[in-house]
Design an enzyme around this catalytic site. Structure first.
Site, PDB file in Angstrom:
ATOM      1  N   THR A 125       0.892  -1.111  -0.125  1.00 38.37           N
ATOM      2  CA  THR A 125       0.047   0.255  -0.006  1.00 38.37           C
ATOM      3  C   THR A 125       0.936   1.307   0.043  1.00 38.37           C
ATOM      4  O   THR A 125       2.187   1.300   0.515  1.00 38.37           O
ATOM      5  CB  THR A 125      -1.088   0.016   1.231  1.00 38.37           C
ATOM      6  OG1 THR A 125      -1.390   1.336   1.447  1.00 38.37           O
ATOM      7  CG2 THR A 125      -0.066  -0.174   2.412  1.00 38.37           C
ATOM      8  N   ASP A 126       0.267   2.358  -0.303  1.00 39.39           N
ATOM      9  CA  ASP A 126       0.991   3.755  -0.708  1.00 39.39           C
ATOM     10  C   ASP A 126       1.374   4.105   0.904  1.00 39.39           C
ATOM     11  O   ASP A 126       1.940   5.052   1.227  1.00 39.39           O
ATOM     12  CB  ASP A 126       0.212   4.723  -1.379  1.00 39.39           C
ATOM     13  CG  ASP A 126      -1.142   5.138  -0.833  1.00 39.39           C
ATOM     14  OD1 ASP A 126      -1.744   4.166  -0.004  1.00 39.39           O
ATOM     15  OD2 ASP A 126      -1.516   5.839  -1.431  1.00 39.39           O
ATOM     16  N   GLU A 127       0.364   3.537   1.947  1.00 37.83           N
ATOM     17  CA  GLU A 127       0.383   3.997   3.400  1.00 37.83           C
ATOM     18  C   GLU A 127       1.823   3.674   3.835  1.00 37.83           C
ATOM     19  O   GLU A 127       2.089   4.333   4.825  1.00 37.83           O
ATOM     20  CB  GLU A 127      -0.803   3.259   3.891  1.00 37.83           C
ATOM     21  CG  GLU A 127      -1.911   3.857   3.450  1.00 37.83           C
ATOM     22  CD  GLU A 127      -3.072   3.613   4.415  1.00 37.83           C
ATOM     23  OE1 GLU A 127      -3.224   3.403   5.628  1.00 37.83           O
ATOM     24  OE2 GLU A 127      -4.298   3.213   3.591  1.00 37.83           O
ATOM     25  N   TYR A 153      -1.336  -0.393  11.248  1.00 39.80           N
ATOM     26  CA  TYR A 153      -1.454  -1.117   9.943  1.00 39.80           C
ATOM     27  C   TYR A 153      -0.497  -0.640   8.672  1.00 39.80           C
ATOM     28  O   TYR A 153       0.161  -1.855   8.467  1.00 39.80           O
ATOM     29  CB  TYR A 153      -2.915  -0.668   9.330  1.00 39.80           C
ATOM     30  CG  TYR A 153      -3.184  -0.936   7.887  1.00 39.80           C
ATOM     31  CD1 TYR A 153      -3.194  -2.224   7.378  1.00 39.80           C
ATOM     32  CD2 TYR A 153      -3.034   0.225   6.840  1.00 39.80           C
ATOM     33  CE1 TYR A 153      -2.990  -2.540   5.970  1.00 39.80           C
ATOM     34  CE2 TYR A 153      -3.119   0.028   5.491  1.00 39.80           C
ATOM     35  CZ  TYR A 153      -3.269  -1.595   5.006  1.00 39.80           C
ATOM     36  OH  TYR A 153      -3.351  -1.684   3.808  1.00 39.80           O
ATOM     37  N   LYS A 157       2.307  -3.503   7.366  1.00 40.25           N
ATOM     38  CA  LYS A 157       2.670  -3.560   5.659  1.00 40.25           C
ATOM     39  C   LYS A 157       3.923  -3.048   5.296  1.00 40.25           C
ATOM     40  O   LYS A 157       4.490  -3.779   4.386  1.00 40.25           O
ATOM     41  CB  LYS A 157       1.588  -2.808   5.005  1.00 40.25           C
ATOM     42  CG  LYS A 157       0.290  -3.055   5.261  1.00 40.25           C
ATOM     43  CD  LYS A 157      -0.215  -4.412   4.616  1.00 40.25           C
ATOM     44  CE  LYS A 157      -0.127  -4.554   3.170  1.00 40.25           C
ATOM     45  NZ  LYS A 157      -0.607  -6.074   2.507  1.00 40.25           N
TER      46      LYS A 157
HETATM   47  P1  NAD Z   1      -9.962  -7.057   2.975  1.00 41.64           P
HETATM   48  O1  NAD Z   1      -9.773  -6.564   4.449  1.00 41.64           O
HETATM   49  O2  NAD Z   1     -11.076  -6.640   2.114  1.00 41.64           O
HETATM   50  O3  NAD Z   1      -9.558  -8.474   2.550  1.00 41.64           O
HETATM   51  C1  NAD Z   1      -8.539  -9.022   3.328  1.00 41.64           C
HETATM   52  C2  NAD Z   1      -8.897 -10.652   2.959  1.00 41.64           C
HETATM   53  O4  NAD Z   1      -7.671 -11.366   3.713  1.00 41.64           O
HETATM   54  C3  NAD Z   1     -10.062 -11.072   3.605  1.00 41.64           C
HETATM   55  O5  NAD Z   1     -10.908 -11.973   2.713  1.00 41.64           O
HETATM   56  C4  NAD Z   1      -9.697 -11.795   5.002  1.00 41.64           C
HETATM   57  O6  NAD Z   1     -10.692 -13.065   5.411  1.00 41.64           O
HETATM   58  C5  NAD Z   1      -8.296 -12.512   4.493  1.00 41.64           C
HETATM   59  N1  NAD Z   1      -7.456 -12.688   5.507  1.00 41.64           N
HETATM   60  C6  NAD Z   1      -7.078 -11.954   6.538  1.00 41.64           C
HETATM   61  N2  NAD Z   1      -6.414 -12.594   7.611  1.00 41.64           N
HETATM   62  C7  NAD Z   1      -5.944 -13.712   7.015  1.00 41.64           C
HETATM   63  C8  NAD Z   1      -5.027 -14.725   7.140  1.00 41.64           C
HETATM   64  N3  NAD Z   1      -4.369 -14.728   8.218  1.00 41.64           N
HETATM   65  N4  NAD Z   1      -4.915 -15.769   6.463  1.00 41.64           N
HETATM   66  C9  NAD Z   1      -5.744 -15.804   5.310  1.00 41.64           C
HETATM   67  N5  NAD Z   1      -6.341 -14.991   4.969  1.00 41.64           N
HETATM   68  C10 NAD Z   1      -6.715 -13.673   5.888  1.00 41.64           C
HETATM   69  O7  NAD Z   1      -8.548  -6.246   2.268  1.00 41.64           O
HETATM   70  P2  NAD Z   1      -8.477  -5.493   0.786  1.00 41.64           P
HETATM   71  O8  NAD Z   1      -9.176  -4.245   0.903  1.00 41.64           O
HETATM   72  O9  NAD Z   1      -9.006  -6.408  -0.436  1.00 41.64           O
HETATM   73  O10 NAD Z   1      -7.213  -5.272   0.699  1.00 41.64           O
HETATM   74  C11 NAD Z   1      -6.033  -6.344   0.318  1.00 41.64           C
HETATM   75  C12 NAD Z   1      -4.915  -6.256   0.469  1.00 41.64           C
HETATM   76  O11 NAD Z   1      -4.764  -5.038  -0.722  1.00 41.64           O
HETATM   77  C13 NAD Z   1      -4.330  -5.837   1.369  1.00 41.64           C
HETATM   78  O12 NAD Z   1      -2.964  -6.375   1.900  1.00 41.64           O
HETATM   79  C14 NAD Z   1      -4.099  -4.510   1.521  1.00 41.64           C
HETATM   80  O13 NAD Z   1      -2.972  -4.019   2.639  1.00 41.64           O
HETATM   81  C15 NAD Z   1      -3.704  -4.256   0.270  1.00 41.64           C
HETATM   82  N6  NAD Z   1      -4.416  -2.752  -0.216  1.00 41.64           N
HETATM   83  C16 NAD Z   1      -5.725  -2.294   0.040  1.00 41.64           C
HETATM   84  C17 NAD Z   1      -6.123  -0.998  -0.649  1.00 41.64           C
HETATM   85  C18 NAD Z   1      -7.496  -0.653  -0.300  1.00 41.64           C
HETATM   86  O14 NAD Z   1      -7.638   0.391  -0.807  1.00 41.64           O
HETATM   87  N7  NAD Z   1      -8.414  -1.530   0.241  1.00 41.64           N
HETATM   88  C19 NAD Z   1      -5.225  -0.113  -0.899  1.00 41.64           C
HETATM   89  C20 NAD Z   1      -3.815  -0.405  -1.105  1.00 41.64           C
HETATM   90  C21 NAD Z   1      -3.279  -2.086  -0.720  1.00 41.64           C
HETATM   91  P1  TYD Z   2     -10.466   4.353   4.780  1.00 40.86           P
HETATM   92  O1  TYD Z   2     -11.393   3.920   4.071  1.00 40.86           O
HETATM   93  O2  TYD Z   2     -10.505   4.028   6.185  1.00 40.86           O
HETATM   94  O3  TYD Z   2      -9.050   3.967   4.217  1.00 40.86           O
HETATM   95  P2  TYD Z   2      -7.583   4.573   4.597  1.00 40.86           P
HETATM   96  O4  TYD Z   2      -7.556   5.139   6.122  1.00 40.86           O
HETATM   97  O5  TYD Z   2      -6.761   3.261   4.422  1.00 40.86           O
HETATM   98  O6  TYD Z   2      -7.155   5.609   3.686  1.00 40.86           O
HETATM   99  O7  TYD Z   2     -10.399   5.952   5.083  1.00 40.86           O
HETATM  100  C1  TYD Z   2     -10.297   6.814   3.980  1.00 40.86           C
HETATM  101  C2  TYD Z   2     -10.358   8.401   4.502  1.00 40.86           C
HETATM  102  O8  TYD Z   2     -11.745   8.601   5.139  1.00 40.86           O
HETATM  103  C3  TYD Z   2      -9.168   8.441   5.725  1.00 40.86           C
HETATM  104  O9  TYD Z   2      -8.786   9.844   5.592  1.00 40.86           O
HETATM  105  C4  TYD Z   2     -10.239   8.576   6.821  1.00 40.86           C
HETATM  106  C5  TYD Z   2     -11.774   8.908   6.313  1.00 40.86           C
HETATM  107  N1  TYD Z   2     -12.827   8.294   7.129  1.00 40.86           N
HETATM  108  C6  TYD Z   2     -13.811   9.078   7.500  1.00 40.86           C
HETATM  109  O10 TYD Z   2     -13.671  10.383   7.663  1.00 40.86           O
HETATM  110  N2  TYD Z   2     -15.033   8.535   8.119  1.00 40.86           N
HETATM  111  C7  TYD Z   2     -15.165   7.391   8.246  1.00 40.86           C
HETATM  112  O11 TYD Z   2     -16.112   6.591   8.840  1.00 40.86           O
HETATM  113  C8  TYD Z   2     -14.113   6.433   7.621  1.00 40.86           C
HETATM  114  C9  TYD Z   2     -14.283   5.070   7.688  1.00 40.86           C
HETATM  115  C10 TYD Z   2     -12.876   6.792   6.970  1.00 40.86           C
END
Ligand code: NAD
Ligand code: TYD
Length: 339
Positions: A125-127, A153, A157
């Site tokens: 992630t970019d985070e 988090y 990562k």
């Molecule tokens: P999500 O929380 O929707 O899904 C995570 C999945 O991983 C779930 O199906 C969960 O059951 C599974 N999981 C959790 N712990 C596990 C374990 N110990 N063993 C096996 N499976 C397990 O997450 P997401 O939003 O789909 O993110 C997926 C990946 O992308 C993550 O690595 C996250 O850091 C990365 N990512 C997410 C975003 C975003 O905007 N959502 C952006 C950049 C990177």
């Molecule tokens: P989120 O979807 O949790 O992603 P991330 O924190 O990983 O970027 O949140 C996106 C942005 O929205 C973040 O700046 C936090 C804000 N946010 C709210 O203002 N209210 C909310 O209820 C949530 C879940 C997030």
């Protein structure tokens, strides 16, 4: 080609499975997922009907189970999406983030070494770069930006990324890492901002905006992320990191207002609440490397992606109504009551 997708019952992993099944008709895909609160087997129902797809319930931290799976399946490529992914949950309870995101990744890396997997790809992630100031719109995250994580988090990562790259340097394991900005689209769990706004608006519930709503995120439609990962696992250079993002920065409050107008609801539902601890100000990806080296560009504009996403949530009420009952009610109370 046989690919292991971990975390494929979650948001991005499931979208990636559908992308791969349709784009690569000769590939076999196995999904390993622990089905935590964020994992949902209903999401994979259409895939389960496909003979080239197999689901295995299991935890990436379970070394014996993971090694047994690798021994039996002989994967060519592993793509690790499995993670605890929500910043707010990591602030309340960091331990599971270390266990899944760091130790789980290590188990997968060891299995890749042991069974000679030809590519391990880490979904990061970019985070991991921390944040950028709001008053410097000229600054962007490049692959050379130092790791400077803010939340448990993002720290977990970042730890995983360092480990993945260390396995390349130390053992020569063929790894790649991609660091993507915030995704949105179908199957997004309603604890995250965009699906939370949609779901709350459909119940005429208040929209909790943290702090002033000025924080900026760089949004990418999930399908564009999946296409980028597909390119990296096929054409990316081992040992390299690729940033993924589409220069689509939006203030949170503007995202909220856009979704409100899309659903024809009232801005009176906006409620400013206590800010997130350590809240990152701005994320912004410079995607020059993946564009120049692999030819990737985002295809979906935010306005269109939001329309598609809102429509998906309108058309798939049973998918999310299931999720916001039970445990989610406790989560919501704990996170937002008295905030
Ligand atoms: P999500 O929380 O929707 O899904 C995570 C999945 O991983 C779930 O199906 C969960 O059951 C599974 N999981 C959790 N712990 C596990 C374990 N110990 N063993 C096996 N499976 C397990 O997450 P997401 O939003 O789909 O993110 C997926 C990946 O992308 C993550 O690595 C996250 O850091 C990365 N990512 C997410 C975003 C975003 O905007 N959502 C952006 C950049 C990177
Ligand atoms: P989120 O979807 O949790 O992603 P991330 O924190 O990983 O970027 O949140 C996106 C942005 O929205 C973040 O700046 C936090 C804000 N946010 C709210 O203002 N209210 C909310 O209820 C949530 C879940 C997030």
């Amino acid at each position: 080609m046989k690919i292991l997708v971990t975390g494929g019952a979650g948001f991005i992993g499931s979208n990636f499975i559908y992308h791969m099944l349709s784009e690569h008709p000769d590939y076999d895909i196995v999904c390993l997922d622990a089905l935590t609160y964020a994992g949902n087997l209903h999401t994979l129902e259409p895939a389960l009907k496909n003979s080239r797809f197999k689901f295995v319930k299991g935890d990436i931290t379970d070394r014996n189970a993971v090694f047994e799976l690798f021994k039996n399946e002989k994967f060519d490529t592993v793509v690790n999406f499995a993670a605890e992914s929500h910043v707010d949950r990591s602030i309340n309870d960091p331990a599971i983030f270390l266990s899944t995101n760091v130790m789980g990744t290590q188990v997968l890396l060891d299995a890749c070494r042991e069974f000679g997997v030809s590519r391990f790809h880490q979904i990061s992630t970019d985070e991991v770069y921390g944040d950028l100031p709001l008053d410097r719109p000229d600054l962007f995250f490049t692959e050379e930006t130092p790791i400077h994580a803010s939340s448990p988090y993002s720290a977990s990562k970042a730890g995983a990324d360092l480990l993945v790259l260390a396995y390349y340097r130390t053992y020569g394991l063929p790894v790649t890492v991609s660091r993507c900005s915030n995704n949105y689209g179908p199957y997004h769990f309603p604890e995250k901002l965009i699906p939370l706004i949609i779901v709350n608006l459909l119940h005429d519930k208040p929209i909790p905006v943290y702090g002033t709503g000025e924080n900026i995120r760089d949004w990418l439609y999930v399908e564009d992320h999946c296409k980028a990962v597909d390119l990296v696992i096929h054409k990316g250079t081992p040992g390299e990191v690729y940033n993924i993002g589409g220069h689509n920065e939006m203030k949170n409050i503007d995202v909220v207002k856009l979704v409100i107008s899309e659903l024809g609801k009232s801005e009176d539902l906006i409620t400013y609440v206590k800010d997130r601890a350590g809240h990152d100000k701005r994320y912004a990806i410079d995607p020059t490397k993946i564009h120049r080296e692999l030819g990737w560009s985002p295809e979906v504009k935010f306005k269109d992606g939001i329309k598609k996403t809102v429509q998906w949530y309108l058309d798939n009420r049973e998918w999310w109504e299931d999720l916001i009952s039970g445990e989610y009610i406790n989560y919501y109370e704990k996170m937002y009551k008295n905030r």
